[in-house]
Design a protein around this motif. Structure first.
Motif, mmCIF file in Angstrom:
data_model
loop_
_atom_site.group_PDB
_atom_site.id
_atom_site.type_symbol
_atom_site.label_atom_id
_atom_site.label_comp_id
_atom_site.label_asym_id
_atom_site.label_seq_id
_atom_site.Cartn_x
_atom_site.Cartn_y
_atom_site.Cartn_z
ATOM 1 N N ASN A 198 56.874 124.981 73.312
ATOM 2 C CA ASN A 198 56.275 123.713 74.312
ATOM 3 C C ASN A 198 55.578 124.236 75.434
ATOM 4 O OD1 ASN A 198 57.906 121.816 72.892
ATOM 5 N ND2 ASN A 198 59.865 121.732 74.461
ATOM 6 N N ASP A 199 56.327 126.088 75.482
ATOM 7 C CA ASP A 199 55.380 126.019 76.958
ATOM 8 C C ASP A 199 53.693 126.842 75.701
ATOM 9 O OD1 ASP A 199 57.330 125.975 78.336
ATOM 10 O OD2 ASP A 199 58.771 128.281 78.497
ATOM 11 N N ALA A 200 54.045 127.338 74.972
ATOM 12 C CA ALA A 200 52.647 126.986 74.276
ATOM 13 C C ALA A 200 51.787 126.107 74.556
ATOM 14 C CB ALA A 200 53.150 128.542 72.897
ATOM 15 N N LEU A 201 52.192 125.011 74.100
ATOM 16 C CA LEU A 201 51.345 124.233 73.869
ATOM 17 C C LEU A 201 50.872 123.922 75.379
ATOM 18 C CD1 LEU A 201 50.350 121.839 72.189
ATOM 19 C CD2 LEU A 201 52.689 120.549 72.973
ATOM 20 N N LYS A 202 51.423 123.467 76.221
ATOM 21 C CA LYS A 202 50.754 123.515 77.587
ATOM 22 C C LYS A 202 50.206 124.818 78.145
ATOM 23 C CE LYS A 202 55.191 122.437 79.967
ATOM 24 N NZ LYS A 202 56.159 121.937 80.919
ATOM 25 N N GLY A 203 50.078 125.921 77.319
ATOM 26 C CA GLY A 203 49.426 126.831 78.017
ATOM 27 C C GLY A 203 47.465 126.825 77.134
ATOM 28 N N GLU A 204 48.167 126.569 75.399
ATOM 29 C CA GLU A 204 47.013 125.524 74.790
ATOM 30 C C GLU A 204 46.249 124.419 75.574
ATOM 31 O OE1 GLU A 204 45.931 127.232 72.302
ATOM 32 O OE2 GLU A 204 46.713 128.716 72.289
ATOM 33 N N ILE A 205 47.030 123.559 76.284
ATOM 34 C CA ILE A 205 46.328 121.966 76.954
ATOM 35 C C ILE A 205 45.253 122.970 78.432
ATOM 36 C CG2 ILE A 205 46.287 120.548 77.974
ATOM 37 C CD1 ILE A 205 49.053 120.198 76.379
ATOM 38 N N GLY A 206 45.904 123.931 78.792
ATOM 39 C CA GLY A 206 45.509 124.765 79.840
ATOM 40 C C GLY A 206 43.839 125.347 79.378
ATOM 41 N N ILE A 207 43.781 126.166 78.614
ATOM 42 C CA ILE A 207 42.554 126.670 78.265
ATOM 43 C C ILE A 207 42.120 125.886 77.919
ATOM 44 C CG2 ILE A 207 42.355 128.316 76.512
ATOM 45 C CD1 ILE A 207 44.795 129.402 76.498
#
Length: 288
Positions: A253-262
């Motif tokens: 979930n954290d990685a997904l939020k990171g990808e969305i931010g990028i």
């Protein structure tokens, strides 16, 4: 004659061309489905075993439950209804309506967006060392996890509910908030429940730990808001494989939020806005 919205001709052309592509894809998929294992016919539409399995996946039904007659009846029945309504919509030529076409295009974009983000996240799975480090760094979610027994009120968030949320800082009881929600005609439900310390942020959990007897708390959960009062708590550590599985999901979930931010940053760097939207998106609109 149909009254089309006052769109530029090229916009209508783009939408119609996109519809043609969607229709073409639909025919190709249906031809492929005809060659697969068909489990039902609904008029001219077919339902394949692959489609049924996909419904099980989307409903998070475990493999050992996918042969349960009651579950199969429910899921397949819903799929049959959808196919029937699809056929009725196509017969009514709703797929040619500009608004419907835009909704179809939006749905396609969302599916592809989610598929791309998921592939990005799944291409970089955490190692065992990463998982162990995450568990050690988040004791409230694992070794020191607590289960809180709560009395809670859940309600949909929206403009009408915002005033109640703001006034909750002064509320002394859930009964008072229940009355405010009722007076504002906001649908809500009250029930007892269990909240894990791992489901709240560290700042809120610290406030809960320092709570007074009458303190009422508020959290957001998706599209809903929840007022709750803590009735009791017990320590329930999460260990072993269960902890590893939970850590893996939370890290995903954290990685997904990171990808969305990028993606959000990259998209805004690439985007070129026109007219007043350029000022708005650059924070130079009225009232800025």
């Amino acid at each position: 004659m149909r009254n089309w919205p006052n769109w530029p001709y090229h916009s209508i052309a783009v939408v119609l061309c996109s519809a043609a592509l969607l229709a073409g894809c639909g025919k190709k998929e249906q031809a492929t489905a005809q060659r697969g294992q068909v489990v039902a016919h609904v008029g001219d539409e077919v339902i394949t075993n692959q489609e049924l399995e996909n419904e099980f996946r989307l409903a998070n039904i475990p493999p050992d439950k996918q042969k349960d007659p009651e579950i199969v009846k429910q899921v397949l029945g819903q799929l049959v209804t959808r196919k029937y309504l699809l056929q009725q919509a196509l017969n009514a030529k709703l797929d040619r309506e500009p608004g419907v076409l835009l909704d179809l295009l939006r749905a396609r974009e969302q599916v592809l967006e989610n598929a791309y983000l998921l592939r990005r996240v799944m291409s970089k799975p955490p190692t065992k060392a990463d998982i162990d480090r995450y568990i050690a760094d988040n004791p409230a979610k694992f070794s020191n996890r607590k289960l809180l027994q709560v009395d809670q009120i859940a309600f949909p968030l929206g403009p009408a509910a915002q005033s109640v949320v703001e006034s909750s800082r002064e509320a002394k009881s859930l009964d008072e908030l229940d009355q405010q929600l009722t007076a504002a005609s906001i649908p809500h439900g009250r029930q007892s429940g269990v909240l894990s310390s791992g489901d709240v942020g560290p700042e809120l959990f610290d406030k809960i730990e320092a709570k007074k007897a009458d303190d009422v708390f508020f959290v957001r959960s998706g599209q809903n808001g929840i007022f709750f009062k803590v009735l009791g708590e017990e320590t329930r550590p999460l260990e072993g494989q269960a902890a590893a599985n939970q850590a893996r999901q939370l890290m995903r979930n954290d990685a997904l939020k990171g990808e969305i931010g990028i993606a959000t940053y990259s998209a805004n760097m690439e985007a070129k806005f026109e007219g007043e939207y350029q000022q708005i998106m650059q924070g130079q609109g009225k009232g800025q």
